[in-house]
Structure formats: C-alpha cells, structure tokens
Design an enzyme around this catalytic site. Structure first.
Site, PDB file in Angstrom:
ATOM      1  N   LYS A  75      37.905  54.047   3.841  1.00 37.98           N
ATOM      2  CA  LYS A  75      37.632  53.467   5.151  1.00 37.98           C
ATOM      3  C   LYS A  75      37.973  54.434   6.273  1.00 37.98           C
ATOM      4  O   LYS A  75      38.666  55.435   6.088  1.00 37.98           O
ATOM      5  CB  LYS A  75      38.428  52.174   5.328  1.00 37.98           C
ATOM      6  N   HIS A  96      31.505  54.852  10.522  1.00 40.17           N
ATOM      7  CA  HIS A  96      30.874  53.811  11.347  1.00 40.17           C
ATOM      8  C   HIS A  96      31.218  53.989  12.823  1.00 40.17           C
ATOM      9  O   HIS A  96      31.636  53.055  13.513  1.00 40.17           O
ATOM     10  CB  HIS A  96      31.286  52.423  10.859  1.00 40.17           C
ATOM     11  N   ASP A 270      30.230  46.172  10.060  1.00 43.16           N
ATOM     12  CA  ASP A 270      30.746  47.539  10.139  1.00 43.16           C
ATOM     13  C   ASP A 270      30.072  48.328  11.256  1.00 43.16           C
ATOM     14  O   ASP A 270      30.665  49.250  11.824  1.00 43.16           O
ATOM     15  CB  ASP A 270      30.532  48.283   8.818  1.00 43.16           C
TER      16      ASP A 270
END
Length: 372
Positions: A75, A96, A270
């Site tokens: 992440k 993202h 996201d």
C-alpha cells in the site's frame, strides 16, 4: 541491489511486498533483501521463513528504510513512512496519487523515485500489476455486498440469489473491466440478476459472448445509470481510468432515489470513488450509511484475504522487481516502456500525465526525468 520490505502499517493490512519465494529468487540473482521482523507473520510467513529464503531480518521499519536502495511495499506509504524515504531511494508499491494530493506533494518534497504498480502497463494496454488485486476486489465485492444486504448490517434483508418463488436481488455493476467482470462472475454464480454497464461496446460484446444470456449488458449513458441504479439492490462501482481519479457516475441525488437498505460497494475508492457519497473506510469500520444506503468503501479490500492477495500480487510484481534490481531504475525504465509508465514521481518531479492533470500540478516529461 539492497531491497527492503517493511511491515505494512495501514489499518488491518496483512499483505507483504515480498513473500519468501520472491526473496529467494532475488537472492538467487545476487541481490540482498532485508525484511522488517513480523512483516509476513499475519499471513503465515514468519521470520524464519524469510531467513531460510536468504533475507536478513531487521527489528525496526526505520532500519529497513535506512538500509535499502529500493523499498517494495503493497500500500501507499503512510505519513510516518514517507518521512523515512530519502532522495533517490526507489519506492515500488501501489500509490493512487490522483486521489491523494498530500502524498504526491510529500513524495515530491522527499525526492524519492516512486513507481506505482497501478500505472505499469502491458503490450495490450492492460494493467498487469493492478489486475490480480482487481480480480480479488471484484470477487470480494459480491461477497461483502451480500453480507451488507443482511438486516443486521443495515441492509434491507435480501438474499442475493433469492429462493424459489422469491426474486433474486438486482446487482448493477458500473464498469466491465477486470474488477467488474470478476464481480459479475461471482454474482451470477450466486444466481443474482446481474447487469453490467460500460461505455465500451467492444467490451460489452466480449462480455455477452463470454457469459451469454445470464448477464445483461447495457451501454453507459446518464439515463441508463439513473434507471438501473435507482432499482438496484446492490451497486458495485468498478470504474477505472488508469492513473486518474475515478469519474463520479453516481450523484448524491441519485443515491437518494435508491431503496432504503440497498448497498453500494465502491471498488473505485482507491482512486477517489465513482459515487459522490463514497468516502474511504477501513476493515476495522468498513461501512457507513448515507441517504439510507449502506456504503462499503474499504481502500484495501484485498487485504481481507491477505495471503491469497499477497501471493497473487508477487506473481505479477516479481519480474519488474528483478528488472529494477538487475539493471537499476534508469536502465530498467528506459528499456521497458511499460514499466516506465509506472513512474509517478521522480526526484521532486511529477511524471505521470493523469496524476498531474487531476491534481493540477506541473508535469515533467518522462524523458527529462530519466535524463536528469
């Protein structure tokens, strides 16, 4: 190259950037890997498993960041991790950035070379490092959506597949890509009434040929979305524009017309979400109710099935990790235009067009970033 694998710190995130099998492959290629103690423990990969694969175990995340030339994560780095990154250090993970201006600016200030899984491409225009997690999220979306429809979860108390004499729930999927297709497959398997809406006629044709009369396909227009969403029991937002923020296809006014106790699962969260009422949630508190509709908007959905997700992700990322480690980031990106598309921020410069456009920040040409 010295590669570092810190333990993920996002809420209820148990995936790991490199599983022991990937570590062994990197060591076999002559690289060194340092892993934070406990990084894989949550999915059954303990420290001895990493040591057997050739990794060195370090006690603290700070030690991993300080030692490594490249950090491999799952992440996006959390604020405490961003502060540990240094100039010219390679970061390879999901980012993202189009939905996170603060992170983009922090990475630019820090000067790291940030390569995002979600914008690496392939020769067919696909997103090979996003696809495995999109498959997981798509399949999970129906599972969690069915659970949210239960009365105790705030839903209307509807069984997704119905029973003889009682109609099945109506599932509307916005987007017919990897996530949407996997969602459709599972929803049809549970005998729901499934409709996929997409703006690509060729994709709708492919879905029709793949699933036949079991699946209903509709071309995306404002009118179509309004009609189908209003009467849906479960809406799954599976819209993706590579690197960019997700378009808002469902307004708050439209959510207000939905049946009380219906459910929205926004896989696109996201990238900011494709529903106006969506806001990021965590596995600890995955849902909220807005306008009478249950929303599930967890930003790391595949983390719920972390072992499956971690292995699937490693299968896709390992060749690229090896390429960067073997050749260095400049040559690896110069040699492979698809990996080059993954570069989002580089030594203070923003290099991905969609990210720069959505954030309103200056764009630097990839060629300049590589040459500098």
């Amino acid at each position: 190259m010295l590669i570092g694998v810190p333990k993920e710190v996002k809420s209820h995130e148990y995936r790991v950037g490199l599983v022991p099998g990937s570590v062994r492959e990197l060591v076999h290629h002559g690289h060194k890997v340092v892993v934070e103690s406990g990084a894989g423990a949550g999915i059954g990969f303990d420290d001895p498993a990493y040591e057997s694969a050739g990794a060195e175990i370090l006690v603290r995340a700070g030690d991993v960041f300080a030692a490594a030339e490249m950090i491999v994560k799952v992440k996006e780095p959390q604020p405490g991790e961003v502060r540990l990154l240094r100039e010219d250090q390679i970061l390879f993970t999901y980012l993202h950035l189009a939905a996170d201006r603060a992170l983009a600016e922090a990475l630019m200030r820090g000067g790291a070379v940030a390569i995002a899984y979600e914008t690496v491409t392939d020769k067919n225009g696909g997103l090979p490092l996003l696809a495995p997690m999109s498959e997981v999220a798509g399949r999970m979306s129906v599972q969690v959506g069915a659970h949210c429809l239960e009365k105790e979860q705030g839903g209307m108390g509807v069984l997704l597949g119905g029973v003889p004499g009682v109609p099945a729930a109506k599932v509307v999927i916005l987007g017919g890509g990897v996530s949407g297709t996997n969602a459709a497959r599972v929803a049809m398997g549970m005998e729901a009434h499934v409709t996929v809406i997409d703006r690509s006629l060729p994709r709708l044709y492919e879905l029709d040929m793949q699933f036949g009369s079991q699946l209903h396909t509709l071309f995306s227009t404002v009118e179509t979305i309004e009609r189908e969403v209003t009467f849906a029991d479960l809406v799954i937002g599976a819209v993706l524009v590579p690197g960019a923020a997700a378009p808002k296809l469902v307004s708050r006014a439209l959510v207000r017309t939905m049946k009380p106790g219906s459910v929205i699962v926004d896989i696109s969260i996201d990238q900011g979400g494709c529903v106006e009422t969506s806001r990021p949630t965590t596995h600890a508190q995955p849902t909220f109710i807005d306008e009478g509709v249950v929303h599930y908007c967890v930003t790391n959905m595949p983390g719920a099935v972390a072992r499956t997700s971690a292995v699937a992700l490693n299968n896709a990322t390992l060749p690229f990790v090896l390429a960067i480690a073997d050749r260095g980031w400049r040559r690896a990106l110069s040699d492979d235009p698809h990996l080059r598309n993954g570069l989002n921020a580089c030594r203070g410069l923003l290099t991905h067009p969609a990210v720069a456009h959505d954030l309103g920040l200056p764009l630097t040409a990839l060629e300049r970033a590589l040459s500098d």
